[in-house]
Structure formats: structure tokens, C-alpha cells
Design an enzyme around this catalytic site. Structure first.
Site, PDB file in Angstrom:
ATOM      1  N   PRO A  13       0.790  -1.229   0.000  1.00  0.00           N
ATOM      2  CA  PRO A  13       0.000   0.000   0.000  1.00  0.00           C
ATOM      3  C   PRO A  13       0.823   1.280   0.000  1.00  0.00           C
ATOM      4  O   PRO A  13       1.800   1.403   0.743  1.00  0.00           O
ATOM      5  CB  PRO A  13      -0.811  -0.095   1.293  1.00  0.00           C
ATOM      6  CG  PRO A  13      -0.924  -1.552   1.539  1.00  0.00           C
ATOM      7  CD  PRO A  13       0.349  -2.164   1.034  1.00  0.00           C
ATOM      8  N   ASN A  14       0.377   2.200  -0.840  1.00  0.00           N
ATOM      9  CA  ASN A  14       0.890   3.574  -0.933  1.00  0.00           C
ATOM     10  C   ASN A  14       2.240   3.696  -1.621  1.00  0.00           C
ATOM     11  O   ASN A  14       2.683   4.815  -1.914  1.00  0.00           O
ATOM     12  CB  ASN A  14       0.941   4.248   0.452  1.00  0.00           C
ATOM     13  CG  ASN A  14      -0.434   4.320   1.081  1.00  0.00           C
ATOM     14  OD1 ASN A  14      -1.376   4.785   0.435  1.00  0.00           O
ATOM     15  ND2 ASN A  14      -0.584   3.829   2.299  1.00  0.00           N
ATOM     16  N   ARG A  21       5.605  12.525  -2.480  1.00  0.00           N
ATOM     17  CA  ARG A  21       5.494  13.150  -1.157  1.00  0.00           C
ATOM     18  C   ARG A  21       6.517  12.519  -0.216  1.00  0.00           C
ATOM     19  O   ARG A  21       7.068  11.460  -0.501  1.00  0.00           O
ATOM     20  CB  ARG A  21       4.087  12.914  -0.583  1.00  0.00           C
ATOM     21  CG  ARG A  21       3.007  13.571  -1.385  1.00  0.00           C
ATOM     22  CD  ARG A  21       1.661  13.369  -0.733  1.00  0.00           C
ATOM     23  NE  ARG A  21       1.691  13.857   0.650  1.00  0.00           N
ATOM     24  CZ  ARG A  21       0.763  13.542   1.564  1.00  0.00           C
ATOM     25  NH1 ARG A  21      -0.223  12.746   1.266  1.00  0.00           N
ATOM     26  NH2 ARG A  21       0.840  14.030   2.770  1.00  0.00           N
ATOM     27  N   TYR A  26      11.381   8.920   2.215  1.00  0.00           N
ATOM     28  CA  TYR A  26      11.446   7.860   1.199  1.00  0.00           C
ATOM     29  C   TYR A  26      12.297   8.216  -0.030  1.00  0.00           C
ATOM     30  O   TYR A  26      12.431   7.399  -0.931  1.00  0.00           O
ATOM     31  CB  TYR A  26      10.025   7.498   0.744  1.00  0.00           C
ATOM     32  CG  TYR A  26       9.176   6.992   1.892  1.00  0.00           C
ATOM     33  CD1 TYR A  26       9.533   5.842   2.596  1.00  0.00           C
ATOM     34  CD2 TYR A  26       8.031   7.672   2.298  1.00  0.00           C
ATOM     35  CE1 TYR A  26       8.782   5.383   3.658  1.00  0.00           C
ATOM     36  CE2 TYR A  26       7.262   7.219   3.362  1.00  0.00           C
ATOM     37  CZ  TYR A  26       7.649   6.076   4.044  1.00  0.00           C
ATOM     38  OH  TYR A  26       6.912   5.617   5.094  1.00  0.00           O
ATOM     39  N   ASN A  77       8.247  -5.507  -0.177  1.00  0.00           N
ATOM     40  CA  ASN A  77       8.063  -4.375   0.732  1.00  0.00           C
ATOM     41  C   ASN A  77       6.550  -4.263   0.901  1.00  0.00           C
ATOM     42  O   ASN A  77       5.852  -3.752   0.010  1.00  0.00           O
ATOM     43  CB  ASN A  77       8.644  -3.090   0.151  1.00  0.00           C
ATOM     44  CG  ASN A  77       8.461  -1.916   1.113  1.00  0.00           C
ATOM     45  OD1 ASN A  77       7.749  -2.013   2.123  1.00  0.00           O
ATOM     46  ND2 ASN A  77       9.090  -0.795   0.804  1.00  0.00           N
ATOM     47  N   ALA A  80       2.850  -0.590   5.041  1.00  0.00           N
ATOM     48  CA  ALA A  80       2.339  -0.625   6.419  1.00  0.00           C
ATOM     49  C   ALA A  80       1.781  -1.998   6.798  1.00  0.00           C
ATOM     50  O   ALA A  80       1.694  -2.326   7.994  1.00  0.00           O
ATOM     51  CB  ALA A  80       1.273   0.449   6.585  1.00  0.00           C
ATOM     52  N   GLU A 101      12.967  -9.314   2.460  1.00  0.00           N
ATOM     53  CA  GLU A 101      12.122  -8.189   2.869  1.00  0.00           C
ATOM     54  C   GLU A 101      12.910  -6.881   2.734  1.00  0.00           C
ATOM     55  O   GLU A 101      14.076  -6.823   3.125  1.00  0.00           O
ATOM     56  CB  GLU A 101      11.702  -8.392   4.331  1.00  0.00           C
ATOM     57  CG  GLU A 101      10.877  -7.251   4.899  1.00  0.00           C
ATOM     58  CD  GLU A 101      10.540  -7.464   6.385  1.00  0.00           C
ATOM     59  OE1 GLU A 101      11.049  -8.444   6.989  1.00  0.00           O
ATOM     60  OE2 GLU A 101       9.780  -6.654   6.917  1.00  0.00           O
ATOM     61  N   HIS A 103      12.750  -2.492   3.204  1.00  0.00           N
ATOM     62  CA  HIS A 103      12.113  -1.219   3.571  1.00  0.00           C
ATOM     63  C   HIS A 103      13.033  -0.092   3.160  1.00  0.00           C
ATOM     64  O   HIS A 103      14.243  -0.131   3.463  1.00  0.00           O
ATOM     65  CB  HIS A 103      11.804  -1.161   5.065  1.00  0.00           C
ATOM     66  CG  HIS A 103      10.831  -2.222   5.451  1.00  0.00           C
ATOM     67  ND1 HIS A 103       9.500  -2.136   5.115  1.00  0.00           N
ATOM     68  CD2 HIS A 103      11.002  -3.419   6.051  1.00  0.00           C
ATOM     69  CE1 HIS A 103       8.892  -3.233   5.520  1.00  0.00           C
ATOM     70  NE2 HIS A 103       9.782  -4.033   6.080  1.00  0.00           N
ATOM     71  N   ARG A 110      12.146   4.737  13.494  1.00  0.00           N
ATOM     72  CA  ARG A 110      10.891   5.478  13.343  1.00  0.00           C
ATOM     73  C   ARG A 110       9.938   5.151  14.505  1.00  0.00           C
ATOM     74  O   ARG A 110      10.372   4.672  15.551  1.00  0.00           O
ATOM     75  CB  ARG A 110      10.298   5.156  11.963  1.00  0.00           C
ATOM     76  CG  ARG A 110      11.248   5.576  10.827  1.00  0.00           C
ATOM     77  CD  ARG A 110      10.651   5.352   9.472  1.00  0.00           C
ATOM     78  NE  ARG A 110       9.474   6.188   9.267  1.00  0.00           N
ATOM     79  CZ  ARG A 110       8.618   6.042   8.243  1.00  0.00           C
ATOM     80  NH1 ARG A 110       8.845   5.106   7.340  1.00  0.00           N
ATOM     81  NH2 ARG A 110       7.567   6.827   8.139  1.00  0.00           N
TER      82      ARG A 110
HETATM   83  O1  CA2 Z   1      10.222   2.172   4.624  1.00  0.00           O
HETATM   84  C1  CA2 Z   1       9.442   1.481   3.955  1.00  0.00           C
HETATM   85  O2  CA2 Z   1       9.720   1.035   2.851  1.00  0.00           O
HETATM   86  C2  CA2 Z   1       8.032   1.226   4.483  1.00  0.00           C
HETATM   87  O3  CA2 Z   1       7.670  -0.106   4.148  1.00  0.00           O
HETATM   88  C3  CA2 Z   1       7.117   2.210   3.782  1.00  0.00           C
HETATM   89  C4  CA2 Z   1       5.677   2.165   4.294  1.00  0.00           C
HETATM   90  C5  CA2 Z   1       5.646   2.268   5.817  1.00  0.00           C
HETATM   91  O4  CA2 Z   1       4.316   2.138   6.275  1.00  0.00           O
HETATM   92  C6  CA2 Z   1       6.519   1.231   6.472  1.00  0.00           C
HETATM   93  O5  CA2 Z   1       6.471   1.424   7.866  1.00  0.00           O
HETATM   94  C7  CA2 Z   1       7.955   1.364   5.991  1.00  0.00           C
HETATM   95  C8  CA2 Z   1       4.850   3.313   3.740  1.00  0.00           C
HETATM   96  C9  CA2 Z   1       4.912   3.544   2.286  1.00  0.00           C
HETATM   97  C10 CA2 Z   1       4.231   4.846   2.017  1.00  0.00           C
HETATM   98  O6  CA2 Z   1       4.761   5.399   0.869  1.00  0.00           O
HETATM   99  C11 CA2 Z   1       4.527   6.707   0.647  1.00  0.00           C
HETATM  100  C12 CA2 Z   1       4.938   7.181  -0.570  1.00  0.00           C
HETATM  101  C13 CA2 Z   1       4.771   8.504  -0.861  1.00  0.00           C
HETATM  102  C14 CA2 Z   1       4.177   9.369   0.037  1.00  0.00           C
HETATM  103  C15 CA2 Z   1       3.749   8.878   1.244  1.00  0.00           C
HETATM  104  C16 CA2 Z   1       3.935   7.554   1.559  1.00  0.00           C
END
Ligand code: CA2
Length: 148
Positions: A13-14, A21, A26, A77, A80, A101, A103, A110
């Protein structure tokens, strides 16, 4: 050792919004950039790579199940869902393929709710905080394991 020549890359997701953003967390890399890097790294080892991304847990599980038929490893990956999904961990366990895996961020630096991963218990290796390069490390790890 399997004679299959394909890795599955799963992004949850996301992660489709990468590059738009939160660059402080990221980076500026996009999902397309990551998929290109992972594909090129797999190709160095003569492997294909199928890249999937979904914002839906069940769709991710379906893709993991599909890997059972034609893949030799899974780079994931789960976003969340890493911190919440027993179902994804069970799916990875069920298909019985090597899992790496990834991240982008260092989840251990965090919020505390990001410190636990259900995926890690079923993964051969975990890369955190290396940004997009972490995907290349994960692909290399699985590809090299396949050769040994
Ligand atoms: O650090 C990572 O790769 C995560 O898997 C990214 C997830 C987060 O929930 C994990 O705790 C760590 C979130 C990805 C959200 O991606 C976004 C991309 C652009 C703007 C906002 C969020």
C-alpha cells in the site's frame, strides 16, 4: 534447487505514490524507478522479474500464491501491512519460496509501531534504510542463493 528463472517483486500500500510526497523519508525515487532497478539487477543473473503493487491485502496474497507456480523467490516491501498482516506472512510461508524483505526507510529509527514486522519471521534476509538500493541488494541475495 529450482530451475525457475523468475523473481516476484511485491510492493504494498501507498508505494505507488513514491516520489510524490515525503522525500525526506522515502527519497525522490519512484516505484517505476525501483521496478526498473530490480529488473536490471535480476537480469544480471539471467533472471526475469514480475513486479506487482497493490493497495489491497487480498490482491497481494493472490500474487504471492501465484508465485508458487512460476517464481524462485519473492522480494517484498509490504508497506504498512508489514506491521499488521499475519495473512501476508502466512501466504509467504505457504508458498515456501525464499523471501527477501525490503524497507526504504530504517523502520527501527521510526515510530515504535513500525519496529515489528510479521514478514521478518518468514524472510531469509531483511534490508532496511538503504533506500531503493535495498531492492537491488535483495534481488542479488535471492539470485545468488539460487546459484549455490
Ligand atoms: O520504509 C518502507 O519502505 C516502508 O515499508 C514504507 C511504508 C511504511 O508504512 C513502512 O512502515 C515502511 C509506507 C509507504 C508509504 O509510501 C509513501 C509514498 C509517498 C508518500 C507517502 C507515503
Amino acid at each position: 534447487m529450482t530451475d525457475r528463472r523468475r523473481l516476484l517483486l511485491v510492493n504494498g500500500p501507498n508505494l505507488n505514490l513514491l516520489g510524490t510526497r515525503e522525500p525526506d523519508i522515502y527519497g525522490t525515487v519512484t516505484l517505476a524507478d525501483i521496478e526498473k532497478l530490480a529488473t536490471a539487477t535480476a537480469a544480471e543473473f539471467g533472471l526475469d522479474l514480475r513486479a506487482v503493487q497493490s493497495n489491497h491485502e487480498g490482491a497481494l496474497i493472490d500474487e504471492i500464491h501465484r508465485a508458487r507456480l512460476d517464481c524462485c523467490g519473492v522480494v517484498i516491501n509490504a508497506g504498512a501491512l508489514t506491521h499488521t498482516s499475519v495473512a501476508i506472512a502466512d501466504a509467504l510461508s505457504a508458498v515456501d519460496l525464499p523471501v527477501a524483505e525490503v524497507h526504504l526507510s530504517n523502520i527501527h529509527r521510526r515510530e515504535s509501531f513500525r519496529h515489528h514486522s510479521y514478514i521478518s519471521a518468514v524472510a531469509e534476509m531483511v534490508v532496511v534504510g538503504a533506500g531503493a538500493e535495498g531492492y537491488a541488494v535483495a534481488v542479488r541475495h535471492l539470485a545468488q542463493g539460487r546459484q549455490s
